[in-house]
Design an enzyme around this catalytic site. Structure first.
Site, mmCIF file in Angstrom:
data_model
loop_
_atom_site.group_PDB
_atom_site.id
_atom_site.type_symbol
_atom_site.label_atom_id
_atom_site.label_comp_id
_atom_site.label_asym_id
_atom_site.label_seq_id
_atom_site.Cartn_x
_atom_site.Cartn_y
_atom_site.Cartn_z
ATOM 1 N N ARG A 46 -36.231 -15.981 14.437
ATOM 2 C CA ARG A 46 -35.152 -15.387 15.573
ATOM 3 C C ARG A 46 -33.989 -14.664 14.979
ATOM 4 O O ARG A 46 -33.363 -13.341 15.081
ATOM 5 C CB ARG A 46 -34.996 -15.867 16.598
ATOM 6 C CG ARG A 46 -36.559 -16.074 17.680
ATOM 7 C CD ARG A 46 -36.962 -17.550 18.149
ATOM 8 N NE ARG A 46 -35.510 -17.507 19.410
ATOM 9 C CZ ARG A 46 -35.323 -17.321 20.627
ATOM 10 N NH1 ARG A 46 -36.503 -16.300 21.697
ATOM 11 N NH2 ARG A 46 -34.421 -16.900 21.105
ATOM 12 N N ARG A 57 -28.052 -0.496 14.309
ATOM 13 C CA ARG A 57 -26.541 -0.388 15.003
ATOM 14 C C ARG A 57 -25.598 0.185 13.384
ATOM 15 O O ARG A 57 -24.578 1.059 14.039
ATOM 16 C CB ARG A 57 -25.560 -1.670 15.857
ATOM 17 C CG ARG A 57 -26.632 -1.715 17.444
ATOM 18 C CD ARG A 57 -25.986 -0.834 17.568
ATOM 19 N NE ARG A 57 -26.237 -0.697 19.303
ATOM 20 C CZ ARG A 57 -27.832 0.206 19.829
ATOM 21 N NH1 ARG A 57 -27.948 1.017 19.293
ATOM 22 N NH2 ARG A 57 -28.202 -0.813 21.195
ATOM 23 N N HIS A 60 -26.618 3.298 13.326
ATOM 24 C CA HIS A 60 -26.081 4.069 13.513
ATOM 25 C C HIS A 60 -24.627 4.614 13.637
ATOM 26 O O HIS A 60 -24.357 5.810 14.178
ATOM 27 C CB HIS A 60 -26.610 3.924 15.251
ATOM 28 C CG HIS A 60 -27.789 3.520 15.889
ATOM 29 N ND1 HIS A 60 -28.000 2.621 16.375
ATOM 30 C CD2 HIS A 60 -28.875 4.305 15.457
ATOM 31 C CE1 HIS A 60 -30.055 2.714 17.065
ATOM 32 N NE2 HIS A 60 -30.019 3.612 16.025
ATOM 33 N N SER A 88 -29.423 -22.998 10.365
ATOM 34 C CA SER A 88 -29.071 -24.594 9.369
ATOM 35 C C SER A 88 -27.957 -24.453 8.226
ATOM 36 O O SER A 88 -27.921 -25.032 7.799
ATOM 37 C CB SER A 88 -30.524 -25.480 8.699
ATOM 38 O OG SER A 88 -30.762 -24.101 8.582
ATOM 39 N N SER A 149 -32.189 -21.442 20.515
ATOM 40 C CA SER A 149 -32.256 -20.665 21.200
ATOM 41 C C SER A 149 -30.584 -19.990 21.087
ATOM 42 O O SER A 149 -30.020 -19.176 21.229
ATOM 43 C CB SER A 149 -32.478 -20.845 22.542
ATOM 44 O OG SER A 149 -33.956 -20.838 22.757
ATOM 45 N N GLU A 152 -28.888 -18.681 18.004
ATOM 46 C CA GLU A 152 -29.477 -16.851 17.829
ATOM 47 C C GLU A 152 -28.851 -16.079 19.310
ATOM 48 O O GLU A 152 -28.889 -14.274 18.273
ATOM 49 C CB GLU A 152 -31.381 -17.103 18.601
ATOM 50 C CG GLU A 152 -31.417 -18.054 17.352
ATOM 51 C CD GLU A 152 -33.055 -18.651 17.478
ATOM 52 O OE1 GLU A 152 -33.480 -19.404 16.945
ATOM 53 O OE2 GLU A 152 -33.199 -18.548 18.387
ATOM 54 N N ASP A 160 -22.924 -7.623 18.734
ATOM 55 C CA ASP A 160 -22.727 -6.552 19.197
ATOM 56 C C ASP A 160 -20.958 -6.377 18.968
ATOM 57 O O ASP A 160 -20.596 -5.301 19.210
ATOM 58 C CB ASP A 160 -23.275 -6.324 20.553
ATOM 59 C CG ASP A 160 -24.183 -6.393 20.544
ATOM 60 O OD1 ASP A 160 -25.177 -5.686 19.281
ATOM 61 O OD2 ASP A 160 -25.332 -6.084 21.397
#
Length: 185
Positions: A46, A57, A60, A88, A149, A152, A160
């Site tokens: 992930r 991005r 872009h 990790s 999670s 990630e 972003d």
């Protein structure tokens, strides 16, 4: 607990994670990207997916950016950077990539939970993100989420935010970037 309550708790965890980020480290990453000829990104699982979205991005924005392992990836040379996303910091294939990039004269940047990890020690710059590793028994960081999670999700939002800072520094807007978006669909 209802799904919407889980959603709100995830948002609360991400908000707490944002407070632990270093603006100085983030600015160093933005500046490294600005100075690089080519940017390469690698991650497993992930974390790798989050890295792919970051490369998209950057493309872009008109940058020469690549995902390690894709068939269209260029060769890494001196003055290029390799950004490795690894909670990790110990994923063997990513350690090998870091070593190879260093041997070619590239700059290695680690984005990880553990700056003292093998990849963190190899890196020229380390960005520490909060989170819990897959094996929660080795972490004091508390999250309701499974495995990595939180790392990630924080990674995606951090990337972003880096894009937004880059856009600000280069005076780019969404319309300019949309002009580089795929148009054959």
């Amino acid at each position: 607990m209802q799904t919407t309550r889980y959603f709100n708790e995830i948002l609360n965890e991400l908000s707490r994670a944002a407070d632990l980020l270093s603006d100085e480290q983030a600015e160093q990453l933005v500046n490294q990207i600005l100075e690089a000829k080519k940017i390469f990104v690698a991650g497993a699982g992930r974390s790798g997916f989050m890295g792919k979205s970051f490369v998209m991005r950057m493309m872009h924005m008109g940058l020469d950016a690549y995902v390690i392992g894709e068939t269209v990836t260029a060769n890494l040379e001196k003055d290029d950077i390799l950004i490795i996303a690894s909670g990790s910091g110990e994923t063997k294939s990513l350690v090998s990539m870091a070593e190879k990039a260093k041997s070619l004269g590239g700059t290695v940047i680690a984005v990880t939970i553990f700056p003292e990890s093998t990849i963190g020690e190899l890196a020229d710059l380390v960005i520490k993100l909060p989170g819990s590793p897959k094996d929660k028994s080795t972490s004091d960081y508390k999250t309701i989420q499974p495995m990595g999670s939180l790392f990630e999700q924080t990674l995606l939002l951090f990337f972003d935010a880096v894009i937004l800072r880059f856009m600000e520094k280069k005076e780019l807007d969404s319309n300019t970037m949309y002009g580089k978006h795929a148009n054959l669909e």
